[in-house]
Design an enzyme around this catalytic site. Sequence first.
Site, PDB file in Angstrom:
ATOM      1  N   GLU A 295       7.649  51.079  13.665  1.00  0.00           N
ATOM      2  CA  GLU A 295       8.384  52.350  13.687  1.00  0.00           C
ATOM      3  C   GLU A 295       9.300  52.437  14.902  1.00  0.00           C
ATOM      4  O   GLU A 295      10.407  52.984  14.813  1.00  0.00           O
ATOM      5  CB  GLU A 295       7.409  53.528  13.652  1.00  0.00           C
ATOM      6  CG  GLU A 295       6.427  53.509  12.488  1.00  0.00           C
ATOM      7  CD  GLU A 295       7.090  53.371  11.121  1.00  0.00           C
ATOM      8  OE1 GLU A 295       8.259  53.765  10.967  1.00  0.00           O
ATOM      9  OE2 GLU A 295       6.421  52.871  10.204  1.00  0.00           O
ATOM     10  N   GLU A 317      14.154  48.035   5.945  1.00  0.00           N
ATOM     11  CA  GLU A 317      12.719  47.748   5.941  1.00  0.00           C
ATOM     12  C   GLU A 317      12.434  46.252   6.064  1.00  0.00           C
ATOM     13  O   GLU A 317      11.541  45.847   6.804  1.00  0.00           O
ATOM     14  CB  GLU A 317      12.062  48.325   4.684  1.00  0.00           C
ATOM     15  CG  GLU A 317      12.071  49.836   4.621  1.00  0.00           C
ATOM     16  CD  GLU A 317      11.338  50.503   5.783  1.00  0.00           C
ATOM     17  OE1 GLU A 317      10.615  49.809   6.522  1.00  0.00           O
ATOM     18  OE2 GLU A 317      11.502  51.718   5.960  1.00  0.00           O
TER      19      GLU A 317
END
Length: 852
Positions: A295, A317
């Site tokens: 993150e 991602e």
Amino acid sequence: MKDIAPTPILLSDYLPPAWLVTHVEITFRLSPHATRVVSRIAFRPNPARDGHHDLRLDGENLSLIAARIDGVLLEVTPDDSGLTIPPAQIPPAPFLWESEVEIAPAVNTALEGLYMSNGMYCTQCEAEGFRKITFYPDRPDVMATFRVRIESDMPVMLSNGNPVASGPGWAEWDDPWAKPSYLFALVAGQLVAHRGSFTTRSGRRIDLAIWVRPGDEDRCAYAMDALKRSMAWDERVYGREYDLDVFNIVAVDDFNMGAMENKGLNIFNSRYVLASPETATDTDYENIERIIAHEYFHNWTGNRITCRDWFQLCLKEGLTVFRDQQFCRDERSEPVKRIEEVMTLRARQFREDNGPLAHPVRPESYVEINNFYTATVYEKGAELIGMLRRLVGEEGYRKALDLYFDRLDGHAATIEDWLSVFAEATGRDLTQFKRWYSDAGTPRLTVSESHEGERYTLTFAQQTPPTPGQPGKPPRVIPVALGLLNPNGDEVLPTTVLEMTEAEQSFTFENMPTRPIPSLLRGFSAPVILERETSSEERAFLLAHDTDPFNRWEAGRALAKDVLARMVTESATPGPDYLTALDRVARDEALDPAFRALALRLPSQDDMAQTLHDAGVTPDPARIHAATQKLTLVVAEALSPSLSRLYEAMDVPGPYTPDARTAGCRALRLTALGFLTRLDDGHRAARQFAAADNMTEQLGALAALLDIGRGQEEVGRFQRQWARDRLVMDKWFSLQIAHAAPERAVELARDLASRDDFDWKVPNRFRAVVGALSGNHAAFHRADGAGYRFVADWLLKVDPLNPQLAARMSTAFETWRRYDADRQGLALGEMKRMMAQDLSRDMREMLDRMAE
């Protein structure tokens, strides 16, 4: 009434937004059932779109109080998905949109938008949750700066960016970096902070805080340490420095995902933040380290550079997963982490590629974007980054990444943008490589060989099986890393990367007087299935001598699969090659304990089912379970002296630490215990459970007992000890079902689901029971269909409240076609029973795709 099938959204239909947003000012007057959201949004025409267009704003479950453009009150009626302002009511120049809406966070059980979790206000806006907060062009290519005011009686009020002002009952936050709405975040509640700081390489001090519920603050130290290491690593390896004055993390119990990278305010599932030696396992610590890093790394690969549309999800991602994998390899054992990455890829993504849910890394269409947060987008997306780095080299990769950050900072990018910087930086033509993004399925790489004189030739043939909507695919570029060993175990060709670009291609190696033993696809250099006829003797040789750790492990895994396959299909008994090779690994003290633990473990039962299916054999889950149990006992008996020595030698003295070395020792010790428990009726495991001073050894001992049908007294003691710790109790629920015998697992799951502390509305607790049952291979696929019925019943119950959770867990049914006709009929019957109900769009899409 059943839903009308929604119209798919197509990549080919993409148009730039007609209106862009310059700045957002938004005020929240928080109230559980009547939160008022007042928005002031500065719009401007998009020069990329000719003409004067209407203004379409997304919005769901919003009560519109008032709307204005440049102060003029509008009469507008929203539809089910938003509202449209016709061109006649819009100035042909920049204007200010103002609106006031009312929402009810307390009844938002879907956990999207603004909702409440145990009295705390929290948001989740990816992918399309912001439209449940206010009317807005809720798409990633609309980026704007945000200023947020929160009015509440809560003592802590957080949002994106930097804190700029506060007073009794209010706080204001300003985010100077333009971001899409999916990165918006707000948290307000009774929270306490575990604080820290980080000094960047340019000398700036960053204030760090991890916000948790009172009583949890003593379990944040490892998460804080992982955050600081992540920040330093990103500066050192990628040259990326953090760009705000503060970085906040909030731990939330009710959360559908693992975590969310909102700019400057990451929101995490509590299980990926909170840890102490008594309550968290080594795996928990590793997951915290990995997800904290993931993150944080999104700050540059996802936030500063985001995706133009949701079809480009793999851009942010896949790249960020690859970056967190690099980080974890640097922090721990690179070979071990690579093996674990591939195990995850094969267990989740290969399974996806092999069934009705197969889709390209960049899909061409979707119905519900929440259903495309998949292993293909994440794990396979990361493998593509790794292949690209392997093809262009480390220097070329770094040069391309520097260009990527320089050119696209502050932009919403596409896969074409990503590949173009590599082509420019390295001079490579990546047209063929792009097929990895557009073509679904796992390529099969077939290998044959010949040896004539001193010439050794390897011939590779690639073919990708048909997948939904893609019956045939052209060849892709496949980097094949290989080495060659002579019969003495010496390496005669060190690791070399071959580039396969044709459907069939041969490579010849000179000066090979004796036929070498090939070590193929070293480091798992491409996400393919390698098919090559080989003997158990050769696999045992590679397990003993290969210099590539991944292929050494792979050889042992292949040996185990061969043994299990023969036990399932022929009722054969394990031969000496496998057991001798396994014992050699157990006794080799030069090997990393974590590697030895992985090498000694048997393949999962689901893995064996897929292996048999790929070989044209219909898998029988009951027979696979029985064979696995039998082989575990055979290995225990054959390796008993070595395993006993390992169990004692790997007992790490001193207080618990979560570092890689001691975690590897515990992993090997628990692996040995799992085998030895079959021989001593659980006496070692019972003693370890009673004496354990950390969760890794306590839970590992309990698992070993449950595996042999023992441990009921320990189950009760564990429950009494940890009844007030929600995260540990999730383990208690899950472990019992995961390790239950197939004939009693469903009944046990029913009993546990009837308990007062089974709060099925909390995603972690729901997954601990329903997910554990679907993960118990032989129990879920029980011949009487009880496993299918149990999971289907609970999916129907949770879908109206939390469609994301239901849809993601419905993938338990995706492999139904690989089993016998009776099981297929039972599984399909349960899917059709669910499809006959009034389902969410998320759930209906998944079932439609799986049942096609």
